[in-house]
Design an enzyme around this catalytic site. Structure first.
Site, mmCIF file in Angstrom:
data_model
loop_
_atom_site.group_PDB
_atom_site.id
_atom_site.type_symbol
_atom_site.label_atom_id
_atom_site.label_comp_id
_atom_site.label_asym_id
_atom_site.label_seq_id
_atom_site.Cartn_x
_atom_site.Cartn_y
_atom_site.Cartn_z
ATOM 1 N N LYS A 1 7.108 3.242 2.625
ATOM 2 C CA LYS A 1 6.391 4.122 1.700
ATOM 3 C C LYS A 1 6.783 5.588 1.912
ATOM 4 O O LYS A 1 6.909 6.355 0.950
ATOM 5 C CB LYS A 1 4.887 3.931 1.886
ATOM 6 C CG LYS A 1 4.386 2.562 1.438
ATOM 7 C CD LYS A 1 2.905 2.378 1.699
ATOM 8 C CE LYS A 1 2.427 1.002 1.247
ATOM 9 N NZ LYS A 1 0.990 0.786 1.502
ATOM 10 N N SER B 1 -3.845 -1.697 -1.032
ATOM 11 C CA SER B 1 -3.518 -0.344 -0.563
ATOM 12 C C SER B 1 -3.614 0.722 -1.641
ATOM 13 O O SER B 1 -3.349 1.891 -1.361
ATOM 14 C CB SER B 1 -2.108 -0.331 0.040
ATOM 15 O OG SER B 1 -1.149 -0.674 -0.934
#
EC number: 3.4.21.53
Length: 950
Positions: free
Chosen positions: A888, A845
């Site tokens: 996140k 990611s």
């Protein structure tokens, strides 16, 4: 080795024939010798005639005649002894036994083979069985016997653990020992077994060296020629005195062999003594103590009684009496050696009496212990007989049933109110029939009884009443936990479906999320909301399948698995079972427990779950299974497919504050014995505590810090420092120490080449900076070293390293497309680093973040401040979706980020977030990296627009 099998007492009625007659007699007149002749006063005679008439055993159970003492009559040859009298059997099978002819023991015999023994020394006038295995010593003893010199010196080793036959130095043995005669020798090939008789005390003068065997024939010829002459008794004594010279020995030199085989000895004479009143008293006390020992310990009775009945001279002889007293005891070796070395008869009597007293006390203790054990056994036996009689009487009167009948009645009583399936009832009837045929004390009886106990303890057909009231269930869930809307919504849906159907079914749910977010505690609240019994077991680190499916009944201590134990404990068929830490299950030699969970957690199979111990199908279809895990990657795919996954994400600061005020602080006050008036924590203090000390996703650490503050407040109140404690932001450090987190992020202003990314771990979300820099200056003009390179550090995993290589390749291509004249990424040697190198990092990611950092370094422009991004980039620049959007986003907001770039396919995940999480965030959803480039470098876009206008 010189192994001892214990003392063989002279007067004992032992099995050996040498114990059937006295070997040594000290007389006051003349006594007949073995040959029938008379010896003068004080002469010592060794009687070694055999009870089987001079025949020794041969192979196959036969006996070989070695001598016939009776056929010699009164001839003088009887006392000589010689090669003809002491022969060695050389034919036949089996061990060879050499029985030596009667001979007069010489008063002086200075050169002797040395035999070192352990534990018990040989006392004069006593017999000992000795084994010798040392090859050199065995050959030496054989040679001595052939030369009619069957005499040895027996000495005690200082170290009882030394098993060797010989010693390497005279320092390893006591120098005072016993002059012994080999009475009988059994040659076993690799070792000798001998019966030796002690005659007198001797002391070692020096070590001698054995001459080679080659000199032996000459000595033997001299001996044979000497034997042909008929001599008188005096000449015979002279010849025996000269025999030691036949074996040639010399004084040991400095370079002699390490083993001591021959020594020169001298006789040890005891000091002169008078038979005083003290001596008489000591001898009388020794005799009395021996009689007391005989009365207590029957092991000594036969031998000592015969010894003392043989003649009163034993009692009248203090020398023999002291040796006999010491030999009867089991004292330590150094104590027995002390008696052997003592030359003062009075002191020797004292030492022997002391050892006998110790033996007497030991015998009394043994008798007392034996009497107590015997009494206890009698009481136990009497109690058993009375109990058996009582059982029979009660049974005859009808007051009590047989044990087996009572057991069967108890088991059938358990099953009366249960709905037992037919196949289970058949097994119960069969086992009860088998139990009736078994003996109560057999092991199979206990195995069958335990099996029936488990089988009848299962709640067949019994279910607890469930709560199908949505409002009540919702209030219970809200009362115990804050947030966790997904979990609460799923439980309420389960209740609604059950209410419409009119019945409940089991489900398999899996809560996964960071530690400390309430996965385990919410399961207990769900059980309370549903009205179900609660059972929890952890499979973290479990490596044995038998923990889940049970052991076979054939094993000792076998028992069912955890699920059957759950049913027995909860007493219902529909409990809520929490399987904790399912992502940390192990695998070992006893099988794979995760595979065993497949049957347990499969709705199509658990209706007929088969436990190894019960071996009958059990219905688990009504059980509500809830599993917990931190990550889903380590859960096997077949197992994950059988569970309904529900994400339990971490908490933001507002949620933590609400949880602390509503749950953590009241609980901690109760634990510490405080009320709100004595210890006050404001919302400002809790916010500061969350911000500077507890940034993790869960609230477990926050709970520890709150308890720490209140414990110190309680200490101050109890110690009298304060009546009430007010915790403020100013004095918070006095309670919890220095702040752990002092800055929000590593870079307040990001320079060129540095970009903030977003990461997701088992502990929750976090911000992650990617740094790039030049490793060496760019080449100027020369064509050498034109191709650039990329070095990656920061303890990155293989997936993240591949993502960095892809990002580097795409960044070079994208920069050439945007600015064809800029060859920075093509020619430069770049170092890419992800800080916090001690923390392992992996995952794809960070691809978009790495590309942006490389372009920022190449363009020399910083990215937009307060910008964070996440997403995987392909080799052509397409932005791919990632996981952990909620974690996140929470991490970005915690770090003060105002702008977030997310993949377009993650729009649905972001839309599920609560408004207080997304409030104040500018979110951009992108499909290609070009979109990111325009957002991250707005200044360059502005410059390009101005250039187009010009």
């Amino acid at each position: 080795m010189a192994a001892s099998t214990g003392y063989v007492r002279l007067w004992a009625a032992a099995r050996c024939w040498v114990l059937r007659r006295p070997l040594l007699a000290v007389t006051g007149g003349r006594v007949p010798s073995a040959s029938g002749s008379w010896l003068r006063r004080g002469c010592r005679v060794c009687d070694t005639s055999t009870p089987w008439g001079g025949r020794v055993p041969m192979g196959g159970g036969q006996w070989r005649g070695l001598w016939d003492a009776g056929s010699r009559g009164g001839s003088d040859e009887t006392s000589e002894g010689g090669v003809e009298d002491g022969a060695t059997a050389s034919s036949g099978e089996g061990p060879v036994v050499t029985a030596l002819a009667p001979m007069t023991v010489p008063d002086v015999f200075p050169h002797l083979p040395l035999i070192a023994i352990s534990r018990n020394p040989v006392f004069p006038r006593f017999i000992k069985i000795v084994e010798v295995k040392n090859k050199k010593l065995v050959e030496l003893l054989r040679r001595k016997v052939r030369l009619a010199q069957p005499y040895v010196g027996v000495f005690l080793k200082r170290d009882d653990n030394n098993e060797s036959d010989v010693v390497e130095s005279l320092d390893e043995i006591y120098h005072t020992g016993t002059f012994a005669q080999i009475h009988e020798m059994q040659d076993l090939g690799d070792k000798l077994r001998m019966i030796v008789t002690g005659h007198r005390r001797i002391h070692i003068s020096r070590q001698l060296e054995v001459e080679p065997e080659g000199l032996e024939p000459e000595a033997e010829n001299k001996q044979k020629s000497r034997r042909k002459l008929k001599r008188g008794k005096k000449e015979v004594g002279d010849e025996l005195g000269a025999k030691p010279q036949l074996e040639m020995v010399t004084e040991a030199t400095s370079d002699t062999s390490k083993e001591v085989l021959m020594v020169e000895v001298e006789n040890v004479a005891h000091e002169d003594f008078q038979v005083t009143e003290e001596v008489k008293a000591l001898t009388a006390e020794i005799v009395k103590t021996i009689r007391d020992i005989i009365a207590l310990n029957p092991l000594y009775r036969e031998s000592v009684l015969q010894m003392m009945q043989a003649g009163q001279r034993v009692v009248d002889n203090p020398i023999y009496l002291s040796d006999m007293g010491a030999a009867l005891t089991g004292a330590e070796s150094h104590e027995l050696q002390d008696v052997l070395e003592e030359t003062n008869i009075l002191k020797r009597l004292y030492k022997a009496l002391s050892l006998l007293k110790k033996e007497f006390e030991l015998s009394k203790l043994q008798q007392r212990l034996g009497r107590e054990v015997e009494e206890k056994i009698k009481q136990t036996h009497r109690k058993y007989l009375l109990q058996e009689q009582l059982k029979i009487i009660k049974k005859e009167l009808g007051l009590e049933k047989d044990d087996k009948d009572a057991i069967e009645e108890k088991f059938r009583e358990r099953l009366k109110e249960l709905v037992v399936p037919k196949h289970v009832m058949d097994v119960v009837d069969e086992e009860l029939s088998k139990l009736a045929l078994l003996d109560n004390h057999s092991s199979e009886f206990n195995v069958t009884r335990n099996y029936l106990d488990w089988l009848t303890s299962i709640p067949w057909g019994r279910q607890s009443d469930e709560n199908l009231d949505l409002a009540r269930a919702q209030s219970v869930l809200e009362e115990d936990h804050y947030g966790m809307e997904d979990v609460k919504k799923r439980v309420l849906e389960f209740i609604a479906v059950s209410q419409l159907r009119g019945s409940t079914q089991g489900k398999i749910l899996c809560f996964h999320g960071p530690p400390g977010v309430g996965k385990t505690s919410i399961a207990r609240s769900i059980a309370r909301a549903l009205g179900r019994e609660y059972f929890r077991f952890s499979v973290g680190g479990m490596t044995d399948v038998a923990e889940i499916k049970g052991h076979r009944r054939t094993y000792v201590g076998a028992m069912p698995g955890k699920i059957i134990q759950c049913l027995k404990k909860t007493k219902t068929e529909n409990p809520l079972v929490l399987i904790d830490e399912v992502d940390k299950i192990g695998r070992g030699y006893q099988g794979d427990p995760s595979s065993a969970l497949l049957e347990l957690l499969d709705p199509e199979q658990n209706a007929n779950f088969l436990d190894h111990y019960l071996d009958v199908p059990v219905d688990l279809s009504k059980v509500l299974f809830i599993c917990t895990a931190n990550v889903t990657d380590t859960i096997p795919e077949p197992l994950r497919d059988r569970m309904e996954m529900i994400n339990v994400s971490g908490y933001v600061a507002q949620e933590k504050l609400a949880i602390a005020e509503r749950y953590l602080v009241p609980q901690a006050r109760t634990l510490c014995g405080l009320d709100e008036s004595k210890a006050q924590l404001s919302a400002t203090v809790l916010t500061l505590l969350i911000k500077q000390y507890c940034r993790e996703s869960g609230v477990r650490n926050l709970q520890k810090q709150v308890e720490k503050v209140l414990r110190k407040a309680a200490y101050k109140i109890v110690s009298g420092e304060a009546q009430t404690v007010h915790v403020t932001p100013e004095n918070l450090q006095d309670f919890v120490g220095k702040p752990v987190f002092t800055v929000e992020r590593m870079y307040d202003v990001t320079p060129p080449g540095v970009v903030m990314g977003l990461a997701w771990t088992a502990m929750g979300g976090s911000t992650l900076f990617v740094e790039t820099s030049l490793r060496r200056p760019q080449p100027s003009g020369s064509k050498e070293d034109k191709d650039g390179s990329l070095e990656v550090t920061g303890q990155l995993g293989d997936v993240m390293k591949e993502s960095a290589r892809i990002a580097y390749t795409f960044a070079r291509a994208f920069l050439m497309e945007q600015d064809p004249e800029n060859d920075f990424l093509v020619t430069s040697h770049i170092h890419l680093h992800v800080p916090e190198g001690a923390t392992p990092k992996d995952g794809p990611s960070a691809g978009c973040t790495i590309v942006t950092a490389l372009l920022s370094l190449a363009l020399g422009q910083p990215v937009l401040q307060n910008l964070a991004m996440t997403g995987e980039v392909s080799l052509t620049g397409k932005v791919l979706p990632v996981g952990g959007i909620k974690e996140k986003t929470i991490a970005a907001k915690r770090a003060g980020v105002t702008c977030i770039i997310l993949p377009a396919e993650n729009r649905k995940d972001f839309s599920d977030l609560a408004p207080f999480i997304t409030e104040g965030l500018e979110v951009h959803f992108v499909e290609h990296y070009r979109d990111i480039f325009r957002i991250a470098f707005p200044l360059r876009e502005h410059q390009e627009a101005l250039a187009v206008e010009r």
